[in-house]
Design a protein around this motif. Structure first.
Motif, short mmCIF file in Angstrom:
data_model
loop_
_atom_site.label_atom_id
_atom_site.label_comp_id
_atom_site.label_asym_id
_atom_site.label_seq_id
_atom_site.Cartn_x
_atom_site.Cartn_y
_atom_site.Cartn_z
N LEU A 1 26.44 3.70 6.04
CA LEU A 1 26.73 2.31 5.69
C LEU A 1 25.66 1.41 6.27
O LEU A 1 25.23 1.58 7.41
CB LEU A 1 28.10 1.91 6.25
CG LEU A 1 28.59 0.49 5.94
CD1 LEU A 1 28.88 0.33 4.46
CD2 LEU A 1 29.85 0.18 6.76
N LYS B 1 38.86 -4.54 2.99
CA LYS B 1 37.51 -5.10 2.95
C LYS B 1 37.56 -6.58 3.32
O LYS B 1 38.47 -7.29 2.92
CB LYS B 1 36.91 -4.98 1.54
CG LYS B 1 36.55 -3.58 1.11
CD LYS B 1 35.93 -3.59 -0.29
CE LYS B 1 35.56 -2.20 -0.75
NZ LYS B 1 34.98 -2.21 -2.12
N LYS C 1 35.50 -9.37 2.38
CA LYS C 1 34.49 -9.67 1.35
C LYS C 1 33.81 -8.37 0.94
O LYS C 1 34.40 -7.56 0.25
CB LYS C 1 33.49 -10.71 1.86
CG LYS C 1 32.78 -11.46 0.75
CD LYS C 1 31.98 -12.62 1.28
CE LYS C 1 31.32 -13.40 0.15
NZ LYS C 1 30.56 -14.58 0.65
N TYR C 2 32.56 -8.12 1.38
CA TYR C 2 31.87 -6.88 1.01
C TYR C 2 31.91 -5.83 2.11
O TYR C 2 31.48 -4.69 1.89
CB TYR C 2 30.41 -7.18 0.66
CG TYR C 2 30.24 -8.19 -0.45
CD1 TYR C 2 30.61 -7.88 -1.76
CD2 TYR C 2 29.71 -9.45 -0.19
CE1 TYR C 2 30.45 -8.81 -2.78
CE2 TYR C 2 29.56 -10.39 -1.20
CZ TYR C 2 29.93 -10.06 -2.49
OH TYR C 2 29.78 -10.98 -3.49
N ASP C 3 32.38 -6.22 3.29
CA ASP C 3 32.31 -5.32 4.44
C ASP C 3 33.57 -4.46 4.55
O ASP C 3 34.69 -5.00 4.66
CB ASP C 3 32.15 -6.13 5.73
CG ASP C 3 30.85 -6.94 5.72
OD1 ASP C 3 29.97 -6.61 4.91
OD2 ASP C 3 30.73 -7.88 6.53
N LYS D 1 23.83 -1.31 8.23
CA LYS D 1 24.26 -1.86 9.51
C LYS D 1 24.69 -3.32 9.42
O LYS D 1 25.52 -3.78 10.22
CB LYS D 1 23.13 -1.72 10.53
CG LYS D 1 22.87 -0.28 10.94
CD LYS D 1 21.85 -0.20 12.06
CE LYS D 1 21.64 1.23 12.52
NZ LYS D 1 20.66 1.33 13.63
N HIS D 2 24.18 -4.05 8.45
CA HIS D 2 24.57 -5.45 8.31
C HIS D 2 26.03 -5.60 7.86
O HIS D 2 26.58 -6.70 7.92
CB HIS D 2 23.65 -6.15 7.30
CG HIS D 2 23.76 -5.59 5.90
ND1 HIS D 2 23.18 -4.39 5.53
CD2 HIS D 2 24.39 -6.06 4.80
CE1 HIS D 2 23.43 -4.15 4.26
NE2 HIS D 2 24.18 -5.14 3.78
N ARG D 3 26.64 -4.49 7.44
CA ARG D 3 28.02 -4.55 6.97
C ARG D 3 29.02 -4.14 8.06
O ARG D 3 30.20 -3.93 7.77
CB ARG D 3 28.18 -3.66 5.74
CG ARG D 3 27.28 -4.09 4.57
CD ARG D 3 27.42 -3.18 3.39
NE ARG D 3 28.75 -3.25 2.79
CZ ARG D 3 29.15 -2.46 1.79
NH1 ARG D 3 28.32 -1.54 1.31
NH2 ARG D 3 30.36 -2.58 1.29
N TYR D 4 28.55 -4.03 9.29
CA TYR D 4 29.42 -3.68 10.40
C TYR D 4 30.00 -4.90 11.12
O TYR D 4 30.89 -4.77 11.95
CB TYR D 4 28.67 -2.83 11.42
CG TYR D 4 28.77 -1.34 11.17
CD1 TYR D 4 29.80 -0.58 11.72
CD2 TYR D 4 27.82 -0.69 10.40
CE1 TYR D 4 29.89 0.78 11.49
CE2 TYR D 4 27.89 0.68 10.16
CZ TYR D 4 28.93 1.41 10.71
OH TYR D 4 29.02 2.76 10.48
N GLN D 5 29.49 -6.09 10.83
CA GLN D 5 29.84 -7.26 11.62
C GLN D 5 31.34 -7.55 11.60
O GLN D 5 31.95 -7.82 12.64
CB GLN D 5 29.07 -8.48 11.12
CG GLN D 5 29.33 -9.75 11.93
CD GLN D 5 29.01 -9.58 13.41
OE1 GLN D 5 28.05 -8.90 13.78
NE2 GLN D 5 29.82 -10.19 14.27
N ARG D 6 31.96 -7.51 10.43
CA ARG D 6 33.39 -7.82 10.34
C ARG D 6 34.24 -6.76 11.04
O ARG D 6 35.27 -7.09 11.64
CB ARG D 6 33.81 -7.94 8.87
CG ARG D 6 33.13 -9.08 8.12
CD ARG D 6 33.38 -10.41 8.78
NE ARG D 6 32.86 -11.52 7.98
CZ ARG D 6 32.89 -12.80 8.37
NH1 ARG D 6 33.40 -13.10 9.55
NH2 ARG D 6 32.39 -13.74 7.60
#
Length: 287
Positions: A114, A41, A43-45, A116-121
């Motif tokens: 999931l 992970k 952070k949260y991603d 979509k904002h958590r795909y960046q990393r």
């Protein structure tokens, strides 16, 4: 016996990039397995297979209607043999996968479990690994000449390599902060051995460029700086000696060594990295 030391010579130990990428991708695979402790992970991603698989499926991957990536079910449902296939590993974290994830995130009609904002990393990781693989493998999206480490491109190559290391270092720093506060576990980042190999691979290439290219004016083909060339050379040497390599005489070994070298060079145009590679040094060659 007294060891001979040559202070003017350097031995550079570079981790093998294909094996490193397989380790990194296996960690992502384990992070999708509820029975595994590994849970990457940033952070949260989450950094795992499930996120890629869900987006690939949502963008028509299982219907074979799109060919934006080389992904297939073989990339996600693996066995001991398929985990050893380098092509399956690097294709999961390729630039085409990053573009697929971006397209899915931007398309309002595509829905994934999931957020979509958590795909960046995950997108950033694919871009960083893809860039690292291309640089260590002697490839360039622009032109073959740019793939080499040359005096003209040396500083830019060093900057690109250090930017990759900087991204992973920021992730590692964030992980350590969260670990100290009890928010993360040791399994939310790569194993120490993988992290050290990643640092050694990048910094080793940075030093290689500095020592040979910038200071001495050579050009280097980076794809010869891996173990494949040696593995195939010694493999061919053993075969040429009829498989009898337990007690070769010096004469037998010299003959096998010379024949294997000529064989590898003859196969290079066909096999690429899987056979032999061009001479590592090319002085003042124009591209």
């Amino acid at each position: 016996k007294q060891q001979v030391i040559r202070h003017s010579s350097f031995v550079m130990f570079l981790p093998d990039m294909p094996h490193l990428v397989k380790n990194m991708v296996t960690a992502m695979e384990k992070s999708s397995n509820k029975h595994s402790k590994r849970d990457l992970k940033y952070k949260y991603d989450p950094i795992n297979f499930n996120a890629i698989y869900d987006m690939w499926k949502a963008t028509g991957g299982l219907t074979h209607q799109q060919a934006h990536t080389k992904l297939s079910t073989a990339h996600f449902f693996k066995d001991a043999y398929s985990r050893m296939r380098v092509n399956l590993a690097v294709q999961v974290v390729s630039d085409s996968v990053a573009q697929m994830l971006k397209k899915g995130v931007d398309d309002d009609d595509i829905v994934v479990p999931l957020g979509k904002h958590r795909y960046q990393r995950l997108i950033e990781l694919c871009e960083q690994v893809d860039q690292m693989v291309d640089m260590c493998n002697g490839r360039s999206k622009h032109s073959p000449g740019r793939a080499l480490f040359t005096p003209e491109t040396a500083l830019a190559k060093q900057k690109e390599l250090l930017s990759i290391l900087d991204w992973f270092s920021k992730w590692n720093k964030e992980h350590k902060v969260r670990l100290s506060k009890g928010w993360d576990t040791e399994f939310n980042f790569y194993a120490d051995e993988t992290w050290r190999n990643l640092q050694s691979l990048i910094l080793g290439h940075v030093f290689l460029i500095q020592f040979w290219v910038i200071d001495r004016g050579f050009s280097i083909n980076p794809r010869v700086c891996n173990t494949d060339c040696m593995e195939h050379h010694f493999g061919n040497s053993r075969q040429i000696a009829a498989g009898s390599h337990n007690s070769l005489t010096s004469l037998q070994w010299n003959g096998a060594d010379a024949k294997a070298g000529r064989l590898n060079e003859a196969r290079r145009a066909v096999k690429g990295n899987n056979a032999s590679a061009p001479t590592i040094f090319v002085r003042k060659k124009k591209w």
